[in-house]
Design an enzyme around this catalytic site. Sequence first.
Site, PDB file in Angstrom:
ATOM      1  N   LYS A  24       0.847  -1.449  -0.119  1.00 54.69           N
ATOM      2  CA  LYS A  24       0.019  -0.039   0.113  1.00 54.69           C
ATOM      3  C   LYS A  24       0.846   1.218  -0.072  1.00 54.69           C
ATOM      4  O   LYS A  24       0.514   2.046  -0.755  1.00 54.69           O
ATOM      5  CB  LYS A  24      -0.973  -0.046   1.287  1.00 54.69           C
ATOM      6  CG  LYS A  24      -1.702   1.420   1.517  1.00 54.69           C
ATOM      7  CD  LYS A  24      -2.223   1.420   2.986  1.00 54.69           C
ATOM      8  CE  LYS A  24      -1.312   1.713   4.010  1.00 54.69           C
ATOM      9  NZ  LYS A  24      -1.378   3.193   3.910  1.00 54.69           N
ATOM     10  N   ASN A  25       2.056   1.369   0.841  1.00 55.45           N
ATOM     11  CA  ASN A  25       2.726   2.561   0.701  1.00 55.45           C
ATOM     12  C   ASN A  25       3.560   2.741  -0.432  1.00 55.45           C
ATOM     13  O   ASN A  25       3.945   3.924  -0.352  1.00 55.45           O
ATOM     14  CB  ASN A  25       3.512   2.579   2.133  1.00 55.45           C
ATOM     15  CG  ASN A  25       2.747   2.529   3.539  1.00 55.45           C
ATOM     16  OD1 ASN A  25       1.623   2.819   3.320  1.00 55.45           O
ATOM     17  ND2 ASN A  25       3.505   2.481   4.770  1.00 55.45           N
ATOM     18  N   CYS A 120      -4.832   8.791   9.467  1.00 58.77           N
ATOM     19  CA  CYS A 120      -4.946   8.074  10.494  1.00 58.77           C
ATOM     20  C   CYS A 120      -4.672   9.374  11.746  1.00 58.77           C
ATOM     21  O   CYS A 120      -4.055  10.192  11.488  1.00 58.77           O
ATOM     22  CB  CYS A 120      -3.798   7.009  10.705  1.00 58.77           C
ATOM     23  SG  CYS A 120      -4.291   5.628  10.104  1.00 58.77           S
ATOM     24  N   ARG A 125       1.006  14.792  13.176  1.00 56.82           N
ATOM     25  CA  ARG A 125       1.454  14.588  11.978  1.00 56.82           C
ATOM     26  C   ARG A 125       1.658  15.890  10.994  1.00 56.82           C
ATOM     27  O   ARG A 125       0.912  15.850   9.927  1.00 56.82           O
ATOM     28  CB  ARG A 125       0.667  13.566  11.266  1.00 56.82           C
ATOM     29  CG  ARG A 125       0.685  11.990  11.933  1.00 56.82           C
ATOM     30  CD  ARG A 125       0.037  11.205  11.086  1.00 56.82           C
ATOM     31  NE  ARG A 125       0.731  10.481   9.865  1.00 56.82           N
ATOM     32  CZ  ARG A 125       0.420   9.436   9.360  1.00 56.82           C
ATOM     33  NH1 ARG A 125      -0.704   8.826   9.485  1.00 56.82           N
ATOM     34  NH2 ARG A 125       1.376   9.051   8.494  1.00 56.82           N
ATOM     35  N   ASP A 310       4.998   0.396  11.649  1.00 58.73           N
ATOM     36  CA  ASP A 310       3.804  -0.014  11.332  1.00 58.73           C
ATOM     37  C   ASP A 310       3.721  -1.740  11.977  1.00 58.73           C
ATOM     38  O   ASP A 310       2.425  -2.256  11.859  1.00 58.73           O
ATOM     39  CB  ASP A 310       3.741  -0.233   9.834  1.00 58.73           C
ATOM     40  CG  ASP A 310       3.615   1.073   9.114  1.00 58.73           C
ATOM     41  OD1 ASP A 310       2.777   1.893   9.808  1.00 58.73           O
ATOM     42  OD2 ASP A 310       4.190   1.648   8.279  1.00 58.73           O
ATOM     43  N   ARG A 402      -8.886   0.242   4.684  1.00 54.29           N
ATOM     44  CA  ARG A 402      -8.010   1.452   4.267  1.00 54.29           C
ATOM     45  C   ARG A 402      -6.692   0.658   3.918  1.00 54.29           C
ATOM     46  O   ARG A 402      -5.882   1.362   2.680  1.00 54.29           O
ATOM     47  CB  ARG A 402      -7.846   2.618   5.294  1.00 54.29           C
ATOM     48  CG  ARG A 402      -8.992   3.674   5.065  1.00 54.29           C
ATOM     49  CD  ARG A 402      -8.583   4.796   5.929  1.00 54.29           C
ATOM     50  NE  ARG A 402      -7.259   5.432   5.826  1.00 54.29           N
ATOM     51  CZ  ARG A 402      -6.573   5.977   6.085  1.00 54.29           C
ATOM     52  NH1 ARG A 402      -6.754   6.309   7.340  1.00 54.29           N
ATOM     53  NH2 ARG A 402      -5.348   6.469   5.566  1.00 54.29           N
TER      54      ARG A 402
HETATM   55  C1  UD1 Z   1       4.697   6.899   5.883  1.00 50.69           C
HETATM   56  C2  UD1 Z   1       3.779   5.409   5.903  1.00 50.69           C
HETATM   57  C3  UD1 Z   1       3.375   5.217   7.158  1.00 50.69           C
HETATM   58  C4  UD1 Z   1       4.672   4.897   7.791  1.00 50.69           C
HETATM   59  C5  UD1 Z   1       5.498   5.902   7.995  1.00 50.69           C
HETATM   60  C6  UD1 Z   1       6.957   5.607   8.754  1.00 50.69           C
HETATM   61  C7  UD1 Z   1       2.565   6.063   3.739  1.00 50.69           C
HETATM   62  C8  UD1 Z   1       1.219   6.261   3.189  1.00 50.69           C
HETATM   63  N1  UD1 Z   1       2.664   5.855   4.889  1.00 50.69           N
HETATM   64  O1  UD1 Z   1       4.013   7.836   6.550  1.00 50.69           O
HETATM   65  O2  UD1 Z   1       2.649   4.084   7.062  1.00 50.69           O
HETATM   66  O3  UD1 Z   1       4.297   4.393   9.261  1.00 50.69           O
HETATM   67  O4  UD1 Z   1       5.865   6.463   6.791  1.00 50.69           O
HETATM   68  O5  UD1 Z   1       7.573   4.490   8.114  1.00 50.69           O
HETATM   69  O6  UD1 Z   1       3.717   5.828   2.951  1.00 50.69           O
HETATM   70  N2  UD1 Z   1       6.992  14.476  10.279  1.00 50.69           N
HETATM   71  C9  UD1 Z   1       6.888  15.864  10.473  1.00 50.69           C
HETATM   72  N3  UD1 Z   1       6.850  16.950   9.658  1.00 50.69           N
HETATM   73  C10 UD1 Z   1       6.832  16.317   8.193  1.00 50.69           C
HETATM   74  C11 UD1 Z   1       6.709  15.177   8.101  1.00 50.69           C
HETATM   75  C12 UD1 Z   1       6.689  14.018   8.762  1.00 50.69           C
HETATM   76  O7  UD1 Z   1       7.141  16.090  11.923  1.00 50.69           O
HETATM   77  O8  UD1 Z   1       6.786  17.176   7.479  1.00 50.69           O
HETATM   78  C13 UD1 Z   1       7.063  13.554  11.379  1.00 50.69           C
HETATM   79  C14 UD1 Z   1       5.655  12.660  11.396  1.00 50.69           C
HETATM   80  O9  UD1 Z   1       5.030  13.471  12.243  1.00 50.69           O
HETATM   81  C15 UD1 Z   1       6.217  11.612  12.191  1.00 50.69           C
HETATM   82  C16 UD1 Z   1       7.736  11.251  11.410  1.00 50.69           C
HETATM   83  O10 UD1 Z   1       8.035  12.635  11.115  1.00 50.69           O
HETATM   84  O11 UD1 Z   1       6.559  11.656  13.507  1.00 50.69           O
HETATM   85  C17 UD1 Z   1       7.724  10.297  10.437  1.00 50.69           C
HETATM   86  O12 UD1 Z   1       6.829  10.631   9.441  1.00 50.69           O
HETATM   87  P1  UD1 Z   1       7.104  10.102   7.904  1.00 50.69           P
HETATM   88  O13 UD1 Z   1       8.361   9.195   7.824  1.00 50.69           O
HETATM   89  O14 UD1 Z   1       6.818  11.469   7.195  1.00 50.69           O
HETATM   90  O15 UD1 Z   1       5.551   9.093   7.485  1.00 50.69           O
HETATM   91  P2  UD1 Z   1       4.634   9.259   6.644  1.00 50.69           P
HETATM   92  O16 UD1 Z   1       5.396   9.640   5.361  1.00 50.69           O
HETATM   93  O17 UD1 Z   1       3.335  10.284   7.081  1.00 50.69           O
END
Ligand code: UD1
Length: 425
Positions: A24-25, A120, A125, A310, A402
């Site tokens: 999915k990701n 979620c 986030r 995850d 989802r």
């Molecule tokens: C993706 C995955 C999710 C997985 C995560 C970490 C998808 C659709 N989702 O989520 O399943 O759990 O990677 O492997 O691919 N953060 C900030 N600012 C930002 C972006 C991120 O502070 O602009 C923080 C987030 O709040 C979180 C951390 O960084 O605490 C990791 O987030 P990130 O690696 O960006 O995860 P996602 O891309 O949202």
Amino acid sequence: MTHPELVIESSPGLQGVATLSGAKNAVLVIMASLILTGGKNTLYNVPFSHDVLQMIALLESLGAHIKMSRETKTLFIDTSSILSCAVSADIMKKMRASILVMGPLLARFNKAAIALPGGCRLGDRPIDMHLHAFAQMGAEIALEGHYLYAQAKKLHARKFILAYPSVGATENIMMAATLVDGKTTIVNAAIEPEVLDLIAVLKKMGADISLFPAGVIEIVGVKELHPVSHTIIMDRLEAGTLLLAAAVTGGQIALPEGPGHSLEVFLEKLVEMGHIVDVGFDGIGIYFKATQSPRAVSFKTMPYPGFPTDLQAPMMVAQCLADGTSTITETVFENRMLHVQELQKMGAHIQLNGLVAQVKGVDMLFGATLIAPDIRASAALLIAGLAAQGTSTLTGIHHLLRGYNDLSGSLRNLGARITMKTELI
Ligand code: UD1
């Protein structure tokens, strides 16, 4: 109004051979990346989870023509007809991954308008890293109400040093940079297998991207990108969840397509618990046999190649039934412990202190009425129900739908007793 719930019965000793779905990701970001091509693309091994259907709706709302075949797990996506750069609030609020269209839209059209993303409830986030990066590339960003507008006369290449290897920010920067003159460098980039699958797709399009050790990615802009055909990688997180289902029910399963090479830290923890894990010599294919007396292990979630956040919730279920005490530390998301109170309803001994859970193993969990709070917690509660004595009911299963193509079906094929009940409320 219908109110679907899963009824889960105790199902000792899951057994058999399971096939996996596409990740999915990986598929979500790859679908977004097709905006860059302006042509006819084909994706194979697509998991038709609800988030994927949502991404289809998003791309169609921009003007893409899409056909899908569930039978052959194939998506045909023609992005030549995309004219709009605006994503409606209705679509954005259902899925955080919608933010991933911002980079490709900026790269192709120099503008994007999106509502703030949903998804979620994993804490705040924020998307500050995405927006800061676009601004550093020369985009003007304005927030009006719940709408974000980004516009640039021309994007500029530069060096980014990420404070944290964010998966989404790495993906968005990469996609935005593919068509930008000059060399963009991302230091401390995320290197999750799903990011690497995106790199593989972008390279097929004609992008010039290199990955160096310690998470450095270099993108040299090209003039144009071409349509692609691509097979999505297998879902390592679904694989991990199925292995844990076998672990907590004392079962024995084989995943011939299991990407063992991208689950090493996780698999090592299963071995430390006393389970038997065999991985094919080329890293593909996982054979698993549960020990009848699992030992508790401690772990901390980390960016790849560390223990995946995850799989934290389903791994916690295994610790609830292990011998000894486990310390589980969540370091990636600040609100990813919502499954704890549900597991406590089942008789689990868990003490939660912020993002650290102390889990003292018990002999037995008991069926309960459970509410799934997010995607990965829904999978965890499902497998907890299989291990528990008695019957559990699980609501909030839109989260499960989802994230997974058909996790309940895969578990049923291994002997799990799960039925879907739809109640009128
Ligand atoms: C993706 C995955 C999710 C997985 C995560 C970490 C998808 C659709 N989702 O989520 O399943 O759990 O990677 O492997 O691919 N953060 C900030 N600012 C930002 C972006 C991120 O502070 O602009 C923080 C987030 O709040 C979180 C951390 O960084 O605490 C990791 O987030 P990130 O690696 O960006 O995860 P996602 O891309 O949202």
